[in-house]
Write a protein that holds these residues in place. Structure first.
Motif, PDB file in Angstrom:
ATOM      1  N   SER A  63      -9.810  10.791  -1.058  1.00 17.29           N
ATOM      2  CA  SER A  63     -10.470  11.502   0.034  1.00 17.29           C
ATOM      3  C   SER A  63      -9.892  12.912   0.122  1.00 17.29           C
ATOM      4  N   ARG A  64     -10.545  13.761   0.904  1.00 18.72           N
ATOM      5  CA  ARG A  64     -10.093  15.131   1.017  1.00 18.72           C
ATOM      6  C   ARG A  64     -10.182  15.591   2.454  1.00 18.72           C
ATOM      7  N   ASP A  65      -9.230  16.429   2.845  1.00 24.89           N
ATOM      8  CA  ASP A  65      -9.233  17.070   4.153  1.00 24.89           C
ATOM      9  C   ASP A  65      -9.301  18.563   3.884  1.00 24.89           C
ATOM     10  N   ASN A  66     -10.493  19.120   3.991  1.00 27.87           N
ATOM     11  CA  ASN A  66     -10.682  20.531   3.650  1.00 27.87           C
ATOM     12  C   ASN A  66      -9.885  21.456   4.561  1.00 27.87           C
ATOM     13  N   SER A 108       0.831  -1.203   0.000  1.00 29.25           N
ATOM     14  CA  SER A 108       0.000   0.000   0.000  1.00 29.25           C
ATOM     15  C   SER A 108       0.866   1.253   0.000  1.00 29.25           C
ATOM     16  N   LEU A 109       0.294   2.316  -0.544  1.00 26.23           N
ATOM     17  CA  LEU A 109       0.897   3.643  -0.490  1.00 26.23           C
ATOM     18  C   LEU A 109      -0.222   4.661  -0.359  1.00 26.23           C
ATOM     19  N   ARG A 110       0.091   5.792   0.265  1.00 28.49           N
ATOM     20  CA  ARG A 110      -0.857   6.893   0.287  1.00 28.49           C
ATOM     21  C   ARG A 110      -0.198   8.124  -0.307  1.00 28.49           C
ATOM     22  N   LEU A 111      -0.795   8.620  -1.354  1.00 26.65           N
ATOM     23  CA  LEU A 111      -0.323   9.845  -1.977  1.00 26.65           C
ATOM     24  C   LEU A 111      -1.076  11.046  -1.404  1.00 26.65           C
ATOM     25  N   SER A 112      -0.381  12.156  -1.316  1.00 27.44           N
ATOM     26  CA  SER A 112      -0.990  13.401  -0.837  1.00 27.44           C
ATOM     27  C   SER A 112      -0.830  14.486  -1.893  1.00 27.44           C
ATOM     28  N   CYS A 113      -1.808  15.363  -1.959  1.00 28.32           N
ATOM     29  CA  CYS A 113      -1.758  16.502  -2.873  1.00 28.32           C
ATOM     30  C   CYS A 113      -2.180  17.734  -2.076  1.00 28.32           C
ATOM     31  N   ALA A 114      -1.219  18.594  -1.801  1.00 25.23           N
ATOM     32  CA  ALA A 114      -1.492  19.814  -1.054  1.00 25.23           C
ATOM     33  C   ALA A 114      -1.742  20.959  -2.024  1.00 25.23           C
ATOM     34  N   ALA A 115      -2.904  21.600  -1.874  1.00 29.41           N
ATOM     35  CA  ALA A 115      -3.268  22.718  -2.752  1.00 29.41           C
ATOM     36  C   ALA A 115      -2.962  24.051  -2.075  1.00 29.41           C
ATOM     37  N   SER A 116      -2.625  25.047  -2.904  1.00 27.42           N
ATOM     38  CA  SER A 116      -2.274  26.358  -2.352  1.00 27.42           C
ATOM     39  C   SER A 116      -3.506  27.150  -1.946  1.00 27.42           C
ATOM     40  N   GLY A 117      -4.696  26.727  -2.395  1.00 26.65           N
ATOM     41  CA  GLY A 117      -5.919  27.416  -2.031  1.00 26.65           C
ATOM     42  C   GLY A 117      -6.916  26.467  -1.410  1.00 26.65           C
ATOM     43  N   SER A 118      -8.051  27.043  -1.002  1.00 25.77           N
ATOM     44  CA  SER A 118      -9.086  26.236  -0.386  1.00 25.77           C
ATOM     45  C   SER A 118      -9.650  25.233  -1.385  1.00 25.77           C
ATOM     46  N   LEU A 119      -9.887  24.007  -0.909  1.00 28.47           N
ATOM     47  CA  LEU A 119     -10.471  22.984  -1.784  1.00 28.47           C
ATOM     48  C   LEU A 119     -11.890  23.360  -2.195  1.00 28.47           C
ATOM     49  N   PHE A 120     -12.534  24.223  -1.407  1.00 33.96           N
ATOM     50  CA  PHE A 120     -13.896  24.619  -1.735  1.00 33.96           C
ATOM     51  C   PHE A 120     -13.952  25.449  -3.023  1.00 33.96           C
ATOM     52  N   SER A 121     -12.796  25.975  -3.442  1.00 33.57           N
ATOM     53  CA  SER A 121     -12.765  26.780  -4.670  1.00 33.57           C
ATOM     54  C   SER A 121     -12.714  25.921  -5.924  1.00 33.57           C
ATOM     55  N   TYR A 135      -6.089  13.078  -0.821  1.00 34.78           N
ATOM     56  CA  TYR A 135      -5.293  11.871  -0.664  1.00 34.78           C
ATOM     57  C   TYR A 135      -5.732  10.798  -1.655  1.00 34.78           C
ATOM     58  N   LEU A 136      -4.808   9.901  -1.963  1.00 33.90           N
ATOM     59  CA  LEU A 136      -5.134   8.709  -2.718  1.00 33.90           C
ATOM     60  C   LEU A 136      -4.531   7.525  -1.977  1.00 33.90           C
ATOM     61  N   GLN A 137      -5.398   6.756  -1.347  1.00 38.05           N
ATOM     62  CA  GLN A 137      -4.970   5.534  -0.666  1.00 38.05           C
ATOM     63  C   GLN A 137      -4.993   4.408  -1.683  1.00 38.05           C
ATOM     64  N   MET A 138      -3.848   3.776  -1.859  1.00 37.32           N
ATOM     65  CA  MET A 138      -3.723   2.700  -2.845  1.00 37.32           C
ATOM     66  C   MET A 138      -3.364   1.410  -2.118  1.00 37.32           C
ATOM     67  N   ASN A 139      -4.232   0.430  -2.225  1.00 36.84           N
ATOM     68  CA  ASN A 139      -4.020  -0.875  -1.598  1.00 36.84           C
ATOM     69  C   ASN A 139      -3.917  -1.964  -2.654  1.00 36.84           C
ATOM     70  N   SER A 140      -3.406  -3.097  -2.234  1.00 37.03           N
ATOM     71  CA  SER A 140      -3.280  -4.260  -3.136  1.00 37.03           C
ATOM     72  C   SER A 140      -2.626  -3.854  -4.457  1.00 37.03           C
ATOM     73  N   LEU A 141      -1.530  -3.154  -4.351  1.00 41.09           N
ATOM     74  CA  LEU A 141      -0.883  -2.624  -5.547  1.00 41.09           C
ATOM     75  C   LEU A 141      -0.333  -3.727  -6.436  1.00 41.09           C
ATOM     76  N   LYS A 142      -0.395  -3.476  -7.731  1.00 41.01           N
ATOM     77  CA  LYS A 142       0.058  -4.414  -8.742  1.00 41.01           C
ATOM     78  C   LYS A 142       1.170  -3.765  -9.574  1.00 41.01           C
ATOM     79  N   PRO A 143       2.006  -4.567 -10.203  1.00 41.65           N
ATOM     80  CA  PRO A 143       3.056  -3.991 -11.066  1.00 41.65           C
ATOM     81  C   PRO A 143       2.491  -3.056 -12.134  1.00 41.65           C
TER      82      PRO A 143
END
Length: 118
Positions: A70-73, A17-30, A79-87
């Motif tokens: 998922s998102r954390d406002n 598994s891996l979890r990717l994060s994407c941090a935005a410079s502005g509010s996600l509500f925009s 975020y992108l939670q990736m499980n059971s990853l394949k080649p």
């Protein structure tokens, strides 16, 4: 100017598994929608997960039941939670954000490499 910064990529064994994060410079509500895409060299970029500002999500069959967006406002982070990853999940993963006003615009992060290999 919108900035999207991805993190969390790396090397993982098949089944891991891996979890990717994407941090935005502005509010996600925009943003109307946030999404993760991936691209293998020489192939088109493909959507792997999308979340609309209503909270609804969308996944292609290739990752359904394995990936979760998922998102954390409060943190302006998606975020992108990736499980059971394949080649075949090996690719550069990109975060994107779409605004509809004042005009339709799509923003991209710089990408993060995910390698699934034993």
């Amino acid at each position: 100017q919108v900035q999207l910064v991805e993190s969390g990529g790396g090397l993982v064994q098949p089944g891991g598994s891996l979890r990717l994060s994407c941090a935005a410079s502005g509010s996600l509500f925009s943003f109307h929608a946030m999404a993760w895409f991936r691209q293998v060299s020489g192939k088109p970029r493909e959507l792997v997960a999308q979340i609309i500002n209503t909270g609804s999500t969308n996944y292609p069959d290739s990752v359904k039941d394995r990936f979760t967006i998922s998102r954390d406002n409060a943190k302006n982070t998606v975020y992108l939670q990736m499980n059971s990853l394949k080649p075949e999940d090996t690719a550069v993963y990109y975060c994107s954000a779409v605004r509809l006003t004042p005009q339709s615009s799509t923003y991209w992060g710089q990408g993060t490499q995910v390698t699934v290999s034993s």
